[in-house]
Scaffold this motif. Structure first.
Motif, PDB file in Angstrom:
ATOM      1  N   ASN A  43       0.818  -1.209   0.000  1.00  0.00           N
ATOM      2  CA  ASN A  43       0.000   0.000   0.000  1.00  0.00           C
ATOM      3  C   ASN A  43       0.857   1.267   0.000  1.00  0.00           C
ATOM      4  O   ASN A  43       0.394   2.339   0.409  1.00  0.00           O
ATOM      5  CB  ASN A  43      -0.927   0.002   1.217  1.00  0.00           C
ATOM      6  N   TYR A  45       1.428   3.652  -1.799  1.00  0.00           N
ATOM      7  CA  TYR A  45       0.873   4.255  -3.007  1.00  0.00           C
ATOM      8  C   TYR A  45       1.736   5.371  -3.594  1.00  0.00           C
ATOM      9  O   TYR A  45       1.842   5.504  -4.813  1.00  0.00           O
ATOM     10  CB  TYR A  45      -0.520   4.814  -2.722  1.00  0.00           C
ATOM     11  N   SER A 175     -11.360  -1.338  -0.019  1.00  0.00           N
ATOM     12  CA  SER A 175     -10.027  -1.887  -0.202  1.00  0.00           C
ATOM     13  C   SER A 175      -9.950  -3.046  -1.181  1.00  0.00           C
ATOM     14  O   SER A 175      -8.907  -3.265  -1.797  1.00  0.00           O
ATOM     15  CB  SER A 175      -9.452  -2.335   1.145  1.00  0.00           C
ATOM     16  N   HIS A 203      -7.605   4.321   2.216  1.00  0.00           N
ATOM     17  CA  HIS A 203      -7.175   4.202   0.821  1.00  0.00           C
ATOM     18  C   HIS A 203      -7.489   5.458   0.008  1.00  0.00           C
ATOM     19  O   HIS A 203      -7.313   5.469  -1.209  1.00  0.00           O
ATOM     20  CB  HIS A 203      -7.839   2.986   0.174  1.00  0.00           C
ATOM     21  N   LYS A 235      -0.085   3.687   4.699  1.00  0.00           N
ATOM     22  CA  LYS A 235      -0.250   3.517   3.254  1.00  0.00           C
ATOM     23  C   LYS A 235       0.426   4.682   2.533  1.00  0.00           C
ATOM     24  O   LYS A 235       1.628   4.685   2.342  1.00  0.00           O
ATOM     25  CB  LYS A 235      -1.723   3.344   2.915  1.00  0.00           C
TER      26      LYS A 235
END
Length: 381
Positions: A43, A45, A175, A203, A235
């Protein structure tokens, strides 16, 4: 004595056998720091986990404060770094205040249980994260699970309730599928019926909204007093920990009543320093949020999935063993992907879960296309 202990564990053998037969056995696979695999499973990102400024932020806090927080935040575990991070996060997402927890999981447990309780109603989306599900179970409130993103169902439950207080909980970005919650509509229903809306932006932060400020900010709900936001620092912010953002009255109430805040050791200084540094990088380089979505669109094109709304691209294969085998083949060819099977996803929807990262290079994307093309062609046979 030994015989009795062995007998008492026999049922575990039977359970493991059933899981293996269903293709649902799980294993822990430690990775090495120099793994050659291209990562589409984490995660991270924004690609900040190894960013030099983020590492430096962690090291500076570690050297200043030591390895641990030393206690709960109400005893010895609250440091000035915690308060600075809270101020910075609240300002970034447009919230009145923030309270940092030791993880996103404990943030959700603390917020949901403290804002509900006996004599109240919780309506939780069927796609809510496990931490929200567990929080609902621990809340001692009456819990109703709403069909995924079903606005009409939520409205009917709120209108017909007998409880004075009600809390609606949902992920902003779900998710497993990566789809978005209808937050504007949910908020309108909550306000009409005197309910509080709690949104898990785990997220969403770093991916959605202007410069990665999250979906709540994107749809114009930032700072609304009847909206509470939870998020993780593990994340997009490349660290560890969680946060609850909302009205200052909510923060004060959580300090007094959230058990996962009162009784848990404070977030380690290094994690706080890393998260602050990651937030600084995101503020300076807001284009990273767009880069995530661009890479996700490329992954969707490679796999034939529709246009993604987040960093998550799910390739549903159906059978859990097929998904497991496809993930293993990806690893063999040099690509690490997520493999989601029940109970993480509903029966019959086992999948490869691909997560985009802003820092994926063109060469990596080309290699990803080749590997996924080979693996998915084989999985379809």
């Amino acid at each position: 004595m030994v015989g009795n202990v062995t007998t008492s564990l026999n049922w575990l053998t039977a359970v493991e056998t059933e899981r293996r037969a269903a293709g649902l056995r799980r294993d822990v696979r430690p990775r090495t720091a120099d793994s050659p695999l291209i990562d589409l499973a984490s995660n991270d990102y924004l690609g900040l986990v190894r960013h030099p400024e983020v590492i430096a932020g962690a090291v500076a806090a570690l050297e200043k404060w030591g390895a641990g927080a030393t206690g709960s935040r109400l005893v010895t575990g609250s440091i000035t770094e915690h308060e600075l991070l809270e101020l910075e996060l609240a300002e970034f997402v447009g919230s009145d205040s923030a309270l940092v927890f030791s993880s996103g999981y404990t943030a959700n447990l603390g917020a949901v249980t403290a804002l509900s309780g006996p004599g109240s109603l919780i309506i939780s989306d069927a796609g809510s994260h496990a931490s929200l599900v567990d929080a609902c179970r621990l809340s001692r409130a009456r819990v109703v699970v709403a069909p995924h993103s079903d606005i009409g169902f939520v409205a009917a439950q709120l209108q017909s309730r007998t409880e004075e207080r009600a809390l609606v909980v949902t992920d902003s970005v779900f998710s497993a599928d990566g789809d978005l919650a209808p937050l504007r509509a949910l908020h309108g229903i909550c306000r009409e019926n005197g309910a509080l809306l709690l949104v898990d932006e785990a997220h969403g932060i770093g991916v959605r909204g202007s410069g990665g400020r999250g979906l709540v900010h994107e749809v114009g709900l930032a700072g609304e007093p009847d909206v509470v936001v939870t998020a993780t620092l593990s994340k997009s912010l490349a660290s560890q920990g969680g946060v609850v953002l909302g009205h200052s009255k909510v923060r004060a109430h959580l300090i007094d009543s959230a058990r996962t805040f009162i009784f848990d050791t404070g977030l380690a200084p290094a994690a706080v320093g890393a998260a602050r540094a990651a937030l600084t990088v995101l503020r300076r380089e807001p284009s990273r949020a767009k880069d995530v979505l661009d890479r996700a669109s490329e992954l969707a094109a490679i796999t034939g999935v529709g246009t993604p709304e987040s960093a998550v691209v799910s390739v549903v294969l159906g059978d859990p063993q097929r998904a497991y085998d496809a993930a293993a083949e990806c690893r063999r060819q040099g690509l690490h992907v997520g493999c989601f099977r029940p109970p993480s996803v509903p029966e019959g929807t086992s999948r490869l879960r691909l997560t985009a990262r802003a820092s994926l290079s063109r060469a990596e994307m080309d290699q990803i296309g080749q590997i996924l093309g080979n693996v998915l062609a084989e999985a379809a046979v």
